[in-house]
Design a protein around this motif. Structure first.
Motif: not given
Length: 554
Positions: A262-272
Motif C-alpha cells: 500500500x506504499x507505507x512501511x510496516x513493522x514486524x516484531x518477533x516475540x519470545x
C-alpha cells in the motif's frame, strides 16, 4: 524461548557426526567461509557476566553493527558488550568500534570515536537520522539506551538525553526507518520484558538442573517504543498515539517493509514465547497489529513460538515480502509465504525443518553467497538452556551454525558444517551481513556469547557474477525502498534494509547475484515516497550508487 521440559531433543544432536562434524569437506568448493577475526585485528570477546544466579538477560547478548562510520566506502564494525548486571556490576567492559581499511583489516578506534558505552548492552541500529550525510548509531541496553550522533569527523556525540530517545527499560533490536514518509528516519525500539533483579526466578532446565528461565515465567511483557523524528535533532515518543500499546510482547527481533503493497512501511516484531506482531502502517503514524488476521502471529499449528531473528524477504521474487524467523529448539524456524498480504506457514516445504528443530536460532540472513542468483540462508545458533551432553566440552550452550543453499523458490539444501572446514560451534547471538573486505561478496560477523567474535570471510567458489547497489534518497540510504532487478538471471526483488537478523545492523548495500549474466538490464526502484524510477543498464561486478532523481521516471 518457550522451554518445554522433558523433550530431550539432545538425542537428535548426538548424530552430528553423521552430518560431517569434525571431518574435512570433500573438496575446496564446499568451503564457503573462513574465520579471519584474529588476523583481521578484531580482538573482541563478548562477556555476559553470567553467574550461577542465572539472571535472565545474561543469556541474550550481544549485538553487532556493520556501517561506514567515516564515509570512506567500507564497512566498519561496532560490537556491543554486556558485562555484569545490577548489583554485580562494578566495572563493565565497553562496546568497541573497529575501523576498516577497505581490505578487511581493522583497527580499534573506540576511544578516538567516543563510542565506548559500558551499559549492559544488547543490540544496535544505524541510520542518518539528521540527514547530514553521515551514519548515526543507536545502542540498546538493559536500562537506558544511547544515541551517538556522527559528527562527520570520525567522532560521535552522545545525544540520547537531548534528543529524547534514552528510555529506561530492557530494549533489544531496533530500527531506523521512515514510517511517515516525511524524509526523516524515525526510530522503532523493541522491548523485551520488565526484568528486575530482585524478582529473578529460580528455574530448571530439561535435566532438572538450575538454568535460565522462560520469559513467560516473569509475566512482564512490554510494549515496544516508537520515536517520531521531528527534525532539528529531536524525537517525540509517540508509542501511545501510534497504537503500539494495544499489544505487549517479549520482543527480540524486528524487520520493516511494505508487506501489503500500500506504499507505507510496516513493522514486524518477533516475540519470545508470545504471538508476534505485524504493525500495519495506516498512515499519519497510526498502526494496528494485524498479525493474527494476516496469518503470522503464530505458526501453522496455532502455537506462539520463541521468535528471535527475523527478516522480510521476497523469496519468490513475486513482488510481495515473505517472512522468516528463528526459534527455540523443539520448535522450528518458521517461513511464512506472503500471498497478497496473507501469510501461510510453509516451513515443511523448505527442507529446513528437520535441522532447525534441533537447535535454537538467533541471528540470520538471506544472502546469495555464491552468486548463482539464488538466495542462501545463514543461521547463528546457540542454546538458552545448557546441554547435558555437550556439543562443545567447554560450553554447554554451544550449538552449530547452519547454512542452507538456495535450491529455487522456497526450497533449500543444507551445506555441511555451515560451509566451514570444521563445525562452527558456539552460543551464537547476533549475525551481521556485509562485504567487509571489499571483494564484492557478502561476509558474516557472528557474536558468540562469552567467546571471541567470528568474522566469516566469504571464500566460496562463485557460480557467476554479482553487483552491489547503494540506494540513496535525501542524501542517505533509502531504507524501505524496493528494487526490481532484471537481468539474464531473471527478475529478482530486493529491499533496502539494515534492521533484520537479531540485535544487528547490516550493510545497507543491496547485493544481487547474477549467475552468468554480465549486466543488470534494468533496476526499477519504488521509493518510500511513492515515486518510481528506472536505472540501468549497469555492468556486473561493480558497486553502483543509485540516487533518487537521477533515474528515469516510470
Amino acid at each position: 524461548m518457550t522451554l518445554q521440559l522433558g523433550a530431550h531433543r539432545w538425542l537428535l544432536a548426538i548424530g552430528l557426526a553423521a552430518t560431517g562434524c569434525g571431518s574435512e569437506p570433500a573438496d575446496d568448493t564446499e568451503v564457503w567461509f573462513e574465520d579471519v577475526a584474529q588476523e583481521s585485528g578484531v580482538d573482541f570477546i563478548h562477556h555476559s557476566g553470567a553467574t550461577k544466579a542465572f539472571r535472565f538477560p545474561e543469556i541474550m547478548g550481544g549485538g553487532a553493527a556493520l556501517f561506514d562510520y567515516d564515509n570512506d566506502g567500507d564497512q566498519d564494525l561496532y560490537l556491543v558488550q554486556s558485562g555484569a548486571l545490577g548489583a554485580a556490576a562494578t566495572e563493565r567492559p565497553r562496546n568497541r568500534l573497529y575501523g576498516n581499511d577497505g581490505t578487511g583489516q581493522f583497527v580499534d578506534v573506540t576511544d578516538a570515536a567516543g563510542v565506548g558505552h559500558d551499559g549492559y548492552g544488547m543490540g544496535a541500529c544505524c541510520g542518518d537520522y539528521d540527514n547530514d550525510g553521515d551514519i548515526d548509531l543507536y545502542v540498546t541496553n538493559v536500562g537506558p539506551n544511547v544515541l551517538y550522533r556522527n559528527n562527520g569527523d570520525g567522532t560521535f556525540s552522545d545525544v540520547g538525553d537531548e534528543t529524547g530517545v534514552v528510555g529506561d527499560t530492557w530494549s533489544t533490536s531496533c530500527a531506523f526507518v521512515d514510517l511517515d514518509s516525511d524524509g526523516q528516519l524515525d526510530l522503532f525500539v523493541v522491548n523485551n520484558l520488565g526484568w528486575v533483579e530482585s524478582e529473578e526466578i529460580e528455574s530448571f532446565n530439561y535435566y532438572g538442573e538450575k538454568d535460565y528461565s522462560s520469559p513467560n515465567n516473569y509475566n512482564a511483557p512490554l510494549p515496544d517504543t516508537l520515536y517520531r523524528n521531528q527534525g532539528a535533532g529531536q524525537f517525540e515518543d509517540v508509542t501511545a498515539e501510534a497504537g503500539l500499546q494495544a499489544a505487549y510482547g517479549n520482543g527480540l527481533g524486528v524487520s520493516c517493509g511494505d508487506f501489503d503493497g500500500d506504499g507505507s512501511v510496516d513493522v514486524y516484531v518477533a516475540n519470545d514465547a508470545r504471538p508476534n506482531q505485524l504493525w500495519r502502517n495506516l498512515g499519519d503514524m497510526k498502526f494496528v497489529d494485524t498479525a493474527l488476521e494476516n496469518g503470522c502471529a503464530v505458526n501453522g499449528d496455532g502455537r506462539a513460538e520463541a521468535g528471535m531473528g527475523v527478516q522480510f524477504i521476497d523469496i519468490e521474487h513475486d513482488g510481495d515480502l515473505d517472512l522468516f524467523m528463528t526459534h527455540l529448539r523443539d520448535e522450528s524456524n518458521t517461513f511464512y509465504l506472503n500471498q497478497s498480504g496473507v501469510f501461510g506457514d510453509v516451513t515443511r516445504q523448505t527442507g529446513m525443518l528437520g535441522r532447525s528443530i534441533q537447535f535454537t536460532g538467533f541471528g540470520m540472513g538471506f544472502v546469495d553467497f555464491d552468486h548463482d542468483a539464488q538466495l542462501d540462508l545463514f543461521i547463528a545458533n546457540g542454546a538458552v538452556q545448557s546441554w547435558k551432553h555437550r556439543l562443545d566440552p567447554n560450553d554447554g550452550y554451544a550449538e552449530p551454525n547452519l547454512l542452507f543453499r538456495g535450491a529455487g523458490g522456497t526450497r533449500f539444501e543444507e551445506v555441511l558444517r555451515a560451509g566451514s572446514r570444521s563445525e562452527l560451534l558456539g552460543a551464537s547471538r547476533a549475525a551481521a551481513f556485509g562485504d567487509i573486505d571489499g571483494d564484492g561478496d557478502v561476509d558474516v560477523v557472528v557474536v558468540e556469547r562469552d567467546a571471541p567474535v567470528r568474522l566469516l570471510r566469504n571464500v566460496v567458489q562463485k557460480a557467476g557474477h554479482a553487483a552491489q547497489l547503494r540506494v540513496l534518497q535525501n542524501g542517505r540510504d533509502a531504507i524501505g525502498a524496493e528494487l526490481e532487478i532484471q537481468s539474464g538471471a531473471g527478475t529478482q526483488r530486493r529491499l533496502v534494509q539494515t534492521a533484520y537478523s537479531y540485535l544487528a545492523s547490516n550493510d545497507p548495500h543491496v547485493h544481487v547475484g547474477l549467475g552468468d549474466a554480465t549486466t543488470i538490464e534494468r533496476v526499477t526502484i519504488s521509493w518510500p515516497s511513492g515515486d518510481r524510477e528506472i536505472f540501468g543498464p549497469l555492468p556486473a561486478d561493480e558497486v553502483h550508487v543509485l540516487r533518487a532523481g537521477e533515474g528515469r521516471a516510470e
